[in-house]
Design an enzyme around this catalytic site. Structure first.
Site, mmCIF file in Angstrom:
data_model
loop_
_atom_site.group_PDB
_atom_site.id
_atom_site.type_symbol
_atom_site.label_atom_id
_atom_site.label_comp_id
_atom_site.label_asym_id
_atom_site.label_seq_id
_atom_site.Cartn_x
_atom_site.Cartn_y
_atom_site.Cartn_z
ATOM 1 N N LYS A 214 0.812 -1.215 0.000
ATOM 2 C CA LYS A 214 0.000 0.000 0.000
ATOM 3 C C LYS A 214 0.848 1.268 0.000
ATOM 4 O O LYS A 214 2.052 1.243 0.221
ATOM 5 C CB LYS A 214 -0.977 -0.016 1.188
ATOM 6 C CG LYS A 214 -2.134 -0.979 0.970
ATOM 7 C CD LYS A 214 -3.182 -0.885 2.056
ATOM 8 C CE LYS A 214 -4.373 -1.786 1.748
ATOM 9 N NZ LYS A 214 -5.371 -1.772 2.830
ATOM 10 N N ARG A 248 -3.467 -9.664 5.531
ATOM 11 C CA ARG A 248 -3.985 -9.854 4.165
ATOM 12 C C ARG A 248 -2.903 -9.396 3.204
ATOM 13 O O ARG A 248 -2.543 -8.210 3.201
ATOM 14 C CB ARG A 248 -5.277 -9.047 3.993
ATOM 15 C CG ARG A 248 -5.920 -9.148 2.623
ATOM 16 C CD ARG A 248 -7.180 -8.288 2.578
ATOM 17 N NE ARG A 248 -7.823 -8.319 1.268
ATOM 18 C CZ ARG A 248 -7.497 -7.527 0.248
ATOM 19 N NH1 ARG A 248 -6.531 -6.623 0.405
ATOM 20 N NH2 ARG A 248 -8.131 -7.634 -0.908
#
Length: 269
Positions: A214, A248
């Site tokens: 991210k 995740r």
């Protein structure tokens, strides 16, 4: 907590949720797994590498994403869910915030609903989850990164999500919380959310951390999405030390190894 045909400890071990994006425009791997044979080959690889759950998503939620019609999202995810459930003995999570998509996915065999809007986008979502009797991961999100006291506001927002779950009849033992790194937050907010995971866990529910590749990692290290593995691994180690139930991730094997090593040092085995 039972997810599909497996029992998971809410505390004491960090499990790996492998990401399967069946989208043409995901920020990191858009278009790579769109064909069913490609998707199944990737699931096989992730299971071999140690993924405990496969999280299937049919709509990109990168910054500036385009809202997908429900039926198009259903057409993307349902065949993949059915095929994964037919071929692999692994629990399947469906990444959606839309009740129609969730219902179609559950009918196809999904074992968990992963809602990036924490039941706040679609008023029917909580009832769908409750009636299905499946676990859910409820993420923190906001339209704008506008906060007074960030962690206080985040926890208050999550209390609202939990109230929606309770009203619908979702049992506490079927709820996982996600701080929502990268969603409705600025750079400093994202760092703080990771650093203060224990405060979210203090609400009394297991926590999932999703930071893989991210922007918070890209901005910190000044790296593009395909070069953020090391930064992701650091956040995974943090997740283990903060006793998160799940991470995740895209890169399953490396994260499984990082968890095993961290847990060996932490627990002495």
């Amino acid at each position: 907590m039972r997810i599909g045909n497996r029992d998971f400890q809410p505390s004491g071990h960090t499990y790996v949720m492998g990401i399967l994006n069946v989208t043409p425009d995901s920020f990191s791997d858009g278009g790579r797994w769109n064909r069913l044979d490609q998707a199944l080959a990737h699931v096989e690889e992730m299971v071999r590498q140690g993924a405990d759950v496969i999280d299937i998503g049919g709509e990109s939620t990168r910054p500036g994403y385009t809202l997908l019609p429900d039926q198009e999202e259903i057409d993307r995810v349902v065949p993949v869910i059915e095929a994964v459930k037919a071929r692999f003995d692994v629990p399947v999570s469906l990444d959606t915030y839309k009740s129609r998509v969730a219902l179609a996915g559950l009918n196809a065999g999904a074992d968990l609903i992963n809602d990036i809007w924490g039941l706040k986008y679609d008023p029917d979502m909580a009832g769908i989850i409750a009636r299905a009797g499946v676990p859910c991961c409820l993420m923190h999100n906001r339209e704008k990164a506008d906060y007074g006291m960030f962690m206080v506001d985040l926890l208050n927002d999550m209390a609202e999500t939990l109230a929606l779950a309770k009203t619908a009849g979702i049992p506490d033992e079927r709820i996982i919380l996600d701080p929502g790194v990268g969603f409705g937050k600025g750079y400093q907010h994202n760092l703080e959310a990771i650093d203060r995971l224990e405060e979210l866990k203090g609400l009394g529910y297991p926590v999932l951390l999703g930071t893989s590749r991210k922007s918070v990692i890209g901005l910190t290290l000044d790296l593009p999405a395909d070069q953020r593995l090391e930064g992701t691994l650091v956040t995974t180690v943090f997740a283990v030390l903060k006793d998160c139930m799940f991470v995740r991730v895209h890169d399953v094997e490396a994260n499984v190894r990082a968890i095993r090593m961290t847990e060996a040092l932490r627990h002495g085995y």
